[in-house]
Design a protein around this motif. Structure first.
Motif, short mmCIF file in Angstrom:
data_model
loop_
_atom_site.label_atom_id
_atom_site.label_comp_id
_atom_site.label_asym_id
_atom_site.label_seq_id
_atom_site.Cartn_x
_atom_site.Cartn_y
_atom_site.Cartn_z
N UNK A 223 -23.20 -37.76 -67.28
CA UNK A 223 -21.87 -38.30 -67.06
C UNK A 223 -20.95 -37.19 -66.60
N UNK A 224 -20.06 -37.53 -65.71
CA UNK A 224 -19.01 -36.60 -65.35
C UNK A 224 -17.66 -37.27 -65.53
N UNK A 225 -16.67 -36.47 -65.84
CA UNK A 225 -15.29 -36.94 -65.93
C UNK A 225 -14.51 -36.25 -64.82
N UNK A 226 -13.85 -37.05 -64.04
CA UNK A 226 -13.10 -36.53 -62.91
C UNK A 226 -11.65 -36.29 -63.27
N UNK A 227 -10.97 -35.52 -62.46
CA UNK A 227 -9.51 -35.39 -62.58
C UNK A 227 -8.93 -36.79 -62.50
N UNK A 228 -8.09 -37.13 -63.47
CA UNK A 228 -7.58 -38.49 -63.57
C UNK A 228 -8.36 -39.31 -64.59
N UNK A 229 -9.37 -38.68 -65.22
CA UNK A 229 -10.13 -39.27 -66.33
C UNK A 229 -11.07 -40.39 -65.93
N UNK A 230 -11.40 -40.50 -64.66
CA UNK A 230 -12.42 -41.46 -64.24
C UNK A 230 -13.79 -40.96 -64.69
N UNK A 231 -14.57 -41.84 -65.28
CA UNK A 231 -15.91 -41.50 -65.71
C UNK A 231 -16.94 -42.03 -64.71
N UNK A 232 -17.91 -41.20 -64.42
CA UNK A 232 -19.00 -41.60 -63.53
C UNK A 232 -20.31 -41.34 -64.26
N UNK A 233 -21.18 -42.32 -64.29
CA UNK A 233 -22.45 -42.21 -64.99
C UNK A 233 -23.62 -42.16 -64.02
N UNK B 282 -15.38 -32.34 -66.13
CA UNK B 282 -16.30 -32.13 -67.25
C UNK B 282 -17.61 -32.83 -66.92
N UNK B 283 -18.69 -32.39 -67.57
CA UNK B 283 -19.99 -32.99 -67.31
C UNK B 283 -20.81 -32.90 -68.58
N UNK B 284 -21.73 -33.81 -68.72
CA UNK B 284 -22.54 -33.76 -69.91
C UNK B 284 -23.67 -34.76 -69.88
#
Length: 116
Positions: free
Chosen positions: A96-106, A33-35
């Motif tokens: 922000x993106x959410x990776x597989x495994x729910x890691x968030x990267x800003x 996901x991304x936003x």
């Protein structure tokens, strides 16, 4: 891991437009996901708009009709076109993106200032 680099933003008069960009690199296949989020001085960070994997864009009420979220899958990038900007849109904007495994990267954040 995934890294995000933002560009765009700046100073604009009320009623003007700005476009924010967010480019992802690294293990981009893991992006789910991304936003975009924003944080105004003295306020909590809030959602602006986002894509879920395989879904269309979602906008918060204040962004609906003025902001447009888009993406370039081939370039691993997404964008926020902001039109009819208002002084209350002044904030630091973050992708922000959410990776597989729910890691968030800003992303690093970019200042948007709208003058009245």
């Amino acid at each position: 891991q995934v890294q995000l680099v933002q560009s765009g933003g700046g100073l604009v008069q009320a009623g003007g437009s700005l476009r924010l960009s967010c480019a992802a690199s690294g293990s981009t296949i893991r992006i789910r996901a991304m936003g975009w989020y924003r944080q105004a001085p003295g306020k909590q960070r809030e959602l602006v708009a986002r894509f879920y994997s395989g879904g269309g864009p979602y906008y918060e009420n204040f962004a609906e009709g003025r902001f447009t979220l888009s993406r370039n899958v081939a370039r691993n990038a997404w964008y926020l076109q902001m039109n009819n900007l208002k002084p209350e849109d002044t904030a630091v904007y973050y992708c922000k993106t959410v990776l597989v495994g729910d890691t968030e990267v800003w992303g690093q954040g970019t200042q948007v200032t709208v003058s009245s």
